[in-house]
Design a protein around this motif. Structure first.
Motif, PDB file in Angstrom:
ATOM      1  N   UNK A   6       0.819  -1.218   0.000  1.00 40.48           N
ATOM      2  CA  UNK A   6       0.000   0.000   0.000  1.00 40.48           C
ATOM      3  C   UNK A   6       0.857   1.275   0.000  1.00 40.48           C
ATOM      4  N   UNK A   7       1.814   1.350   0.925  1.00 37.79           N
ATOM      5  CA  UNK A   7       2.629   2.576   1.004  1.00 37.79           C
ATOM      6  C   UNK A   7       3.513   2.767  -0.222  1.00 37.79           C
ATOM      7  N   UNK A   8       4.044   1.675  -0.759  1.00 40.55           N
ATOM      8  CA  UNK A   8       4.930   1.778  -1.932  1.00 40.55           C
ATOM      9  C   UNK A   8       4.166   2.284  -3.144  1.00 40.55           C
ATOM     10  N   UNK A   9       2.922   1.840  -3.266  1.00 37.12           N
ATOM     11  CA  UNK A   9       2.138   2.246  -4.440  1.00 37.12           C
ATOM     12  C   UNK A   9       1.975   3.758  -4.501  1.00 37.12           C
ATOM     13  N   UNK A  10       1.875   4.381  -3.316  1.00 35.88           N
ATOM     14  CA  UNK A  10       1.737   5.840  -3.277  1.00 35.88           C
ATOM     15  C   UNK A  10       2.965   6.563  -3.826  1.00 35.88           C
ATOM     16  N   UNK A  11       4.102   5.867  -3.868  1.00 38.18           N
ATOM     17  CA  UNK A  11       5.336   6.487  -4.370  1.00 38.18           C
ATOM     18  C   UNK A  11       5.496   6.318  -5.877  1.00 38.18           C
ATOM     19  N   UNK A  12       4.565   5.584  -6.501  1.00 37.26           N
ATOM     20  CA  UNK A  12       4.689   5.298  -7.941  1.00 37.26           C
ATOM     21  C   UNK A  12       3.884   6.301  -8.769  1.00 37.26           C
ATOM     22  N   UNK A  13       4.316   6.567 -10.015  1.00 39.26           N
ATOM     23  CA  UNK A  13       3.482   7.376 -10.901  1.00 39.26           C
ATOM     24  C   UNK A  13       2.091   6.743 -10.985  1.00 39.26           C
ATOM     25  N   UNK A  17       0.918   2.772 -11.031  1.00 39.32           N
ATOM     26  CA  UNK A  17       0.270   2.174  -9.854  1.00 39.32           C
ATOM     27  C   UNK A  17      -1.048   1.507 -10.250  1.00 39.32           C
ATOM     28  N   UNK A  18      -1.816   2.187 -11.065  1.00 46.91           N
ATOM     29  CA  UNK A  18      -3.127   1.639 -11.461  1.00 46.91           C
ATOM     30  C   UNK A  18      -2.989   0.324 -12.225  1.00 46.91           C
ATOM     31  N   UNK A  19      -2.001   0.288 -13.113  1.00 52.52           N
ATOM     32  CA  UNK A  19      -1.784  -0.907 -13.935  1.00 52.52           C
ATOM     33  C   UNK A  19      -1.219  -2.068 -13.099  1.00 52.52           C
ATOM     34  N   UNK A  20      -0.495  -1.685 -12.036  1.00 52.66           N
ATOM     35  CA  UNK A  20       0.193  -2.690 -11.222  1.00 52.66           C
ATOM     36  C   UNK A  20      -0.735  -3.378 -10.219  1.00 52.66           C
ATOM     37  N   UNK A  21      -1.714  -2.659  -9.720  1.00 53.34           N
ATOM     38  CA  UNK A  21      -2.563  -3.189  -8.635  1.00 53.34           C
ATOM     39  C   UNK A  21      -3.057  -4.622  -8.881  1.00 53.34           C
ATOM     40  N   UNK A  22      -3.634  -4.919 -10.060  1.00 48.32           N
ATOM     41  CA  UNK A  22      -4.119  -6.298 -10.241  1.00 48.32           C
ATOM     42  C   UNK A  22      -3.003  -7.344 -10.240  1.00 48.32           C
ATOM     43  N   UNK A  51      11.138   2.462 -15.980  1.00 50.30           N
ATOM     44  CA  UNK A  51      10.102   1.621 -15.362  1.00 50.30           C
ATOM     45  C   UNK A  51      10.706   0.800 -14.219  1.00 50.30           C
ATOM     46  N   UNK A  52      11.886   0.224 -14.471  1.00 55.01           N
ATOM     47  CA  UNK A  52      12.485  -0.622 -13.434  1.00 55.01           C
ATOM     48  C   UNK A  52      12.860   0.207 -12.210  1.00 55.01           C
ATOM     49  N   UNK A  53      13.380   1.414 -12.431  1.00 52.79           N
ATOM     50  CA  UNK A  53      13.674   2.294 -11.288  1.00 52.79           C
ATOM     51  C   UNK A  53      12.388   2.656 -10.551  1.00 52.79           C
ATOM     52  N   UNK A  54      11.324   2.879 -11.306  1.00 51.61           N
ATOM     53  CA  UNK A  54      10.046   3.261 -10.686  1.00 51.61           C
ATOM     54  C   UNK A  54       9.457   2.121  -9.856  1.00 51.61           C
ATOM     55  N   UNK A  55       9.822   0.883 -10.193  1.00 51.50           N
ATOM     56  CA  UNK A  55       9.275  -0.271  -9.464  1.00 51.50           C
ATOM     57  C   UNK A  55      10.019  -0.557  -8.147  1.00 51.50           C
ATOM     58  N   UNK A  56      11.126   0.145  -7.905  1.00 46.43           N
ATOM     59  CA  UNK A  56      11.935  -0.175  -6.709  1.00 46.43           C
ATOM     60  C   UNK A  56      11.174  -0.106  -5.381  1.00 46.43           C
ATOM     61  N   UNK A  57      10.249   0.843  -5.200  1.00 48.73           N
ATOM     62  CA  UNK A  57       9.519   0.837  -3.916  1.00 48.73           C
ATOM     63  C   UNK A  57       8.746  -0.464  -3.680  1.00 48.73           C
ATOM     64  N   UNK A  58       8.330  -1.116  -4.760  1.00 45.56           N
ATOM     65  CA  UNK A  58       7.629  -2.404  -4.611  1.00 45.56           C
ATOM     66  C   UNK A  58       8.614  -3.457  -4.091  1.00 45.56           C
ATOM     67  N   UNK A  59       9.818  -3.477  -4.675  1.00 41.48           N
ATOM     68  CA  UNK A  59      10.835  -4.429  -4.209  1.00 41.48           C
ATOM     69  C   UNK A  59      11.197  -4.147  -2.749  1.00 41.48           C
ATOM     70  N   UNK A  60      11.352  -2.866  -2.407  1.00 39.54           N
ATOM     71  CA  UNK A  60      11.760  -2.509  -1.036  1.00 39.54           C
ATOM     72  C   UNK A  60      10.693  -2.911  -0.011  1.00 39.54           C
ATOM     73  N   UNK A  61       9.439  -3.023  -0.468  1.00 38.75           N
ATOM     74  CA  UNK A  61       8.365  -3.429   0.453  1.00 38.75           C
ATOM     75  C   UNK A  61       8.505  -4.896   0.867  1.00 38.75           C
ATOM     76  N   UNK A  62       9.383  -5.641   0.191  1.00 36.17           N
ATOM     77  CA  UNK A  62       9.608  -7.048   0.544  1.00 36.17           C
ATOM     78  C   UNK A  62      10.636  -7.181   1.673  1.00 36.17           C
ATOM     79  N   UNK A  63      11.237  -6.053   2.092  1.00 36.87           N
ATOM     80  CA  UNK A  63      12.322  -6.110   3.086  1.00 36.87           C
ATOM     81  C   UNK A  63      11.801  -6.433   4.482  1.00 36.87           C
ATOM     82  N   UNK A  64      12.706  -6.991   5.283  1.00 36.73           N
ATOM     83  CA  UNK A  64      12.380  -7.327   6.667  1.00 36.73           C
ATOM     84  C   UNK A  64      13.623  -7.007   7.517  1.00 36.73           C
ATOM     85  N   UNK A  65      13.844  -5.710   7.792  1.00 36.53           N
ATOM     86  CA  UNK A  65      15.077  -5.297   8.475  1.00 36.53           C
ATOM     87  C   UNK A  65      14.835  -4.796   9.909  1.00 36.53           C
TER      88      UNK A  65
END
Ligand code: THU
Ligand code: ZN
Length: 298
Positions: A6-13, A17-22, A51-65
């Motif tokens: 949820x929070x990462x999506x807010x950081x995306x264009x 974000x709309x295309x990614x949700x499903x 696009x790949x740089x824009x997707x980084x917040x999604x990858x970072x949401x997988x972290x557990x630090x």
């Protein structure tokens, strides 16, 4: 959609974000195929690299630090055109050397998915020395293009000049190249069979200690990790860490682990049983099953 994004999506264009949700449905574990990427590029109007740089917040949401609370996300782009996300993991209360870096997580994701080469690594923080060394173990490692949010794209050879690598130890079949050792064991236990398959695909050219870990959750799902050694030894990625990283990517929690198995070849110079127990017991009160397999004569 999974709550963790949820929070990462807010950081995306917005269009992205709309295309990614499903795509961020319950099954999503950080993999997007080439076709999905081209649709995302089209809908968002972003170029491939943007696009790949824009997707980084999604990858970072997988972290557990839990120790640093520093969220690192990485994306490995394979030769196939598919992308594999990964993120850092720190084990609560356990020695820092048990941590997984985002780049290792993404690369191991690509490896477990059968990629034979990683051509790009996209990461939201500058890769540390340990990760530069880990990447230098890969097929055509020096040519991997490193993409960072605020730096021009450059090959790994720029980030790791005068590199030390597998060739210095006379290893000519690097990580991700096709290789398999013969390990055989009669068993009707699906978890043992799965561990055997992964151990035979593990990368242990220095110690010859081929091994793999399989974790099972209460609902019967399994998550695997293979050993991935490194010429500089310390940046090696242990199979327990890889399996824990796989499990978290699939949006499972450590408390769901009910069975854990380490399968090792008998003729290696080392054993990961102690290190694997330390890592496992930091996150789950489960006994580690340990199976040692003799290699088959060729
Ligand atoms: N970290 C990465 O994941 N990649 C890097 O190359 C830089 C550091 C992680 C490791 C640890 O979980 C946290 O960031 C602080 O170092
Ligand atoms: Zn690193």
């Amino acid at each position: 959609m999974q709550d963790r994004f949820v929070n990462s999506l807010n950081q995306l264009p917005k269009a992205l974000a709309e295309q990614l949700v499903p795509l961020l449905n319950d099954e999503f574990a950080g993999h997007l195929d080439a076709q999905q990427l081209s649709e995302l590029a089209k809908a968002s109007g972003l170029g491939d690299d943007e696009l790949l740089l824009a997707l980084l917040p999604i990858a970072a949401a997988l972290a557990n630090p839990p120790i640093s609370e520093f969220y690192v996300g990485a994306i490995a782009k394979g030769k196939s055109g598919d992308i594999y996300m990964g993120a850092n993991i720190e084990l609560p209360g356990e020695a820092l050397c048990h941590s997984v870096h985002a780049e290792q997580s993404a690369i191991s994701h690509a490896w477990l998915s059968g990629e034979s080469q990683v051509v790009d690594i996209i990461v939201n923080e500058s890769p540390c020395g340990h990760c530069r060394q880990f990447m230098n173990e890969l097929v055509a490692g020096q040519e991997i293009r490193i993409h960072l949010p605020k730096q021009p794209t450059a090959p790994l050879s720029h980030y790791l000049p005068y590199a030390f690598g597998p060739k210095d130890l006379n290893v000519t079949t690097p990580l991700l190249s096709k290789q398999q050792v013969n390990l055989a064991l009669e068993s009707s236990d699906p978890m043992v069979i799965e561990a055997l398959d992964h151990a035979s695909l593990s990368y242990a050219p220095y110690s010859k200690s081929h091994c793999a870990v399989v974790l099972e959750t209460a609902d019967g799902a399994t998550f695997c990790g293979r050993y991935a050694e490194n010429a500089a030894f310390n940046p090696s990625m242990m199979p327990m860490q890889m399996a824990l990283s796989t499990l978290l990517r699939h949006n499972r929690s450590f408390s769901e682990i009910k069975r854990a198995l380490l399968l090792e070849s008998a003729d290696g110079k080392i054993s990961l049983v102690g290190a694997s127990m330390d890592a496992l017991h930091a996150v789950a009160p489960v006994e580690l099953e340990h199976i040692v397999v003799s290699p088959e004569p060729n």
